[in-house]
Design a protein around this motif. Structure first.
Motif, PDB file in Angstrom:
ATOM      1  N   GLU A 192     -39.453  42.864 -19.086  1.00 55.49           N
ATOM      2  CA  GLU A 192     -40.865  43.090 -18.750  1.00 55.49           C
ATOM      3  C   GLU A 192     -41.784  42.032 -19.356  1.00 55.49           C
ATOM      4  O   GLU A 192     -42.773  41.645 -18.740  1.00 55.49           O
ATOM      5  N   ARG A 218     -29.884  51.657 -13.926  1.00 50.98           N
ATOM      6  CA  ARG A 218     -30.095  52.426 -15.165  1.00 50.98           C
ATOM      7  C   ARG A 218     -29.049  53.526 -15.302  1.00 50.98           C
ATOM      8  O   ARG A 218     -28.587  53.838 -16.399  1.00 50.98           O
ATOM      9  N   PHE A 219     -28.700  54.153 -14.172  1.00 46.01           N
ATOM     10  CA  PHE A 219     -27.682  55.212 -14.190  1.00 46.01           C
ATOM     11  C   PHE A 219     -26.364  54.664 -14.735  1.00 46.01           C
ATOM     12  O   PHE A 219     -25.751  55.256 -15.622  1.00 46.01           O
ATOM     13  N   TRP A 220     -25.916  53.520 -14.200  1.00 46.17           N
ATOM     14  CA  TRP A 220     -24.613  52.994 -14.612  1.00 46.17           C
ATOM     15  C   TRP A 220     -24.640  52.433 -16.029  1.00 46.17           C
ATOM     16  O   TRP A 220     -23.650  52.537 -16.770  1.00 46.17           O
ATOM     17  N   PRO A 263     -37.145  50.049  -6.693  1.00 47.74           N
ATOM     18  CA  PRO A 263     -37.034  51.205  -7.588  1.00 47.74           C
ATOM     19  C   PRO A 263     -35.713  51.965  -7.468  1.00 47.74           C
ATOM     20  O   PRO A 263     -35.165  52.409  -8.480  1.00 47.74           O
ATOM     21  N   TYR A 264     -35.190  52.093  -6.260  1.00 46.68           N
ATOM     22  CA  TYR A 264     -33.910  52.811  -6.124  1.00 46.68           C
ATOM     23  C   TYR A 264     -32.778  52.019  -6.775  1.00 46.68           C
ATOM     24  O   TYR A 264     -31.963  52.579  -7.517  1.00 46.68           O
ATOM     25  N   VAL A 273     -33.245  49.559 -24.451  1.00 44.93           N
ATOM     26  CA  VAL A 273     -34.712  49.526 -24.557  1.00 44.93           C
ATOM     27  C   VAL A 273     -35.166  48.073 -24.754  1.00 44.93           C
ATOM     28  O   VAL A 273     -36.124  47.619 -24.118  1.00 44.93           O
ATOM     29  N   GLN A 277     -34.816  46.003 -21.501  1.00 42.70           N
ATOM     30  CA  GLN A 277     -35.909  46.286 -20.565  1.00 42.70           C
ATOM     31  C   GLN A 277     -37.214  45.646 -21.037  1.00 42.70           C
ATOM     32  O   GLN A 277     -38.008  45.159 -20.236  1.00 42.70           O
ATOM     33  N   TYR A 278     -37.431  45.677 -22.350  1.00 44.77           N
ATOM     34  CA  TYR A 278     -38.616  45.020 -22.918  1.00 44.77           C
ATOM     35  C   TYR A 278     -38.595  43.526 -22.597  1.00 44.77           C
ATOM     36  O   TYR A 278     -39.599  42.958 -22.128  1.00 44.77           O
ATOM     37  N   ARG A 282     -33.091  49.903  -9.135  1.00 48.00           N
ATOM     38  CA  ARG A 282     -33.321  49.970 -10.587  1.00 48.00           C
ATOM     39  C   ARG A 282     -32.748  51.269 -11.160  1.00 48.00           C
ATOM     40  O   ARG A 282     -32.116  51.271 -12.215  1.00 48.00           O
ATOM     41  N   ALA A 283     -32.976  52.372 -10.416  1.00 48.65           N
ATOM     42  CA  ALA A 283     -32.461  53.674 -10.867  1.00 48.65           C
ATOM     43  C   ALA A 283     -30.933  53.659 -10.905  1.00 48.65           C
ATOM     44  O   ALA A 283     -30.313  54.153 -11.856  1.00 48.65           O
TER      45      ALA A 283
END
Lengths: 233, 233
Positions: free
Chosen positions: A79, A99-101, A92-93, A72, A75-76, A95-96
């Protein structure tokens, strides 16, 4: 408790993978911060009040406002200091996938690795090592897919998945020294073994990933405490 | 496997909190999608090949590309359909707070709740219920802070934390019917109890949060399997 907007403080423990990833993320962004080392056996009032729910490091305190949970926080950081080099990819893909890994590392790799340290029998230790090796085999495949021939999961520079995994490297080495367990093995996961060497040499990671000897020392203490607790129970 | 960019498919299980939050997120965004119900006792080839690492629902398949892990999917949905109402707040600090509580729900509330179902003794069930109630007491405080007098964690409309918690509501009721365990109790967590009523009535959630009777039925099956497995072991 309100502070200036540019006041950045990290409460960490020098061998904590979760604190290390936050510090490297701030380095990637070129953010100056004050680092406060916590004693996990005697937590500070600041830590207890900043993360009252989990009472754990890391905590990032930015302009007086505390943020907890390492991914968290990363990511903060990504950003807030958005103009500096990105930690997460733009698409976005992608990024997903990152995040998954990262979640996989924390939920599937880390518990196995910690289990090697806290195992109370050799059988259990071997099982935890197997679990960790299976997770690392998945991550070896993920590296081939994500990096696509480049140096890091994140491409040419350290990204989100690199932070998540690279922050554990000193523990791999510490567990090898403590128990002769080879988790990051060039024979089994050659891409990750080579990646690990690049990771610790990266500018943002230098001086943050600690020497394995420090993890060995803390590992012995934690193990002794766990053994004492299990004998007392 | 390549599909058109507007091809959106969700592989789910009707009572899965993790699938439910993905479907509500797509509803918030006004995205049409094909919903495919999976049989958790006999997973489809599409599920196994789309999420080879975890082999679990939900999977979102967008333009032929699969994405797994519910909170990863929800963030992906929020980023791809960025022009529609937001799921995560705009401010980085508020986003961090929302991510913190969503992780708390999955890591601290959900395991307790699932433990109530899978407990093999009444003692264990009571302990798991206590654990869940303690997590919900934290979330009651979080609601007061996040919502600031508004209807949802996300403010006037359903947001990230609402999705994470609201997708579990039918299980609270199912566990009450199965074991007489009151997890969402207006006496203990009045704000959450009132919030839950608003959540299930929200347009995006209608028709997605299932009747508790469906969870009761699956709960009985899962429990019988777990008991059989523990007897066989």
């Amino acid at each position: 408790m309100a502070g200036k907007d540019d006041d950045v403080k990290v409460l960490g423990v020098v061998v904590s993978p979760f604190a290390i990833r936050v510090r490297i993320a701030l380095n990637i962004k070129g953010v100056s911060y004050e680092y406060v080392e916590e004693d996990i056996f005697n937590k500070s009032e600041l830590l207890l009040t900043s993360n009252p729910v989990h009472k754990k490091v890391p905590v990032l305190i930015h302009g007086g406002k505390p943020i907890s949970e390492s991914l968290v926080i990363v990511q903060y950081v990504d950003e807030v200091w958005a103009a500096a080099p990105s930690v997460l990819p733009a698409d976005p893909y992608d990024r997903a996938v990152a995040r998954f890994w990262a979640a996989y590392i924390d939920n599937n790799m880390f518990p196995g690795m910690a289990g090697v340290l806290f195992a109370t029998t050799e059988e259990e230790r071997a099982a935890k090592a197997e679990e960790t090796l299976a997770a690392l085999a998945q991550l070896e495949k993920a590296f081939a897919e994500c990096a696509g021939g480049k140096a890091f999961f994140g491409g040419d520079t350290i990204g989100y998945v690199d932070l998540a995994l690279g922050s554990n490297l000193h523990w791999f080495e510490a567990l090898r020294r403590l128990f002769g367990v080879a988790l990051l093995d060039a024979g089994k996961t050659p891409l990750l073994a080579a990646w690990a060497e690049r990771f610790v040499e990266a500018e943002a990671a230098k001086g943050v990933v600690p020497d394995a000897a420090v993890a060995v020392e803390l590992g012995k203490k934690l193990q002794a405490r766990a053994a004492a607790a299990s004998t007392a129970a």
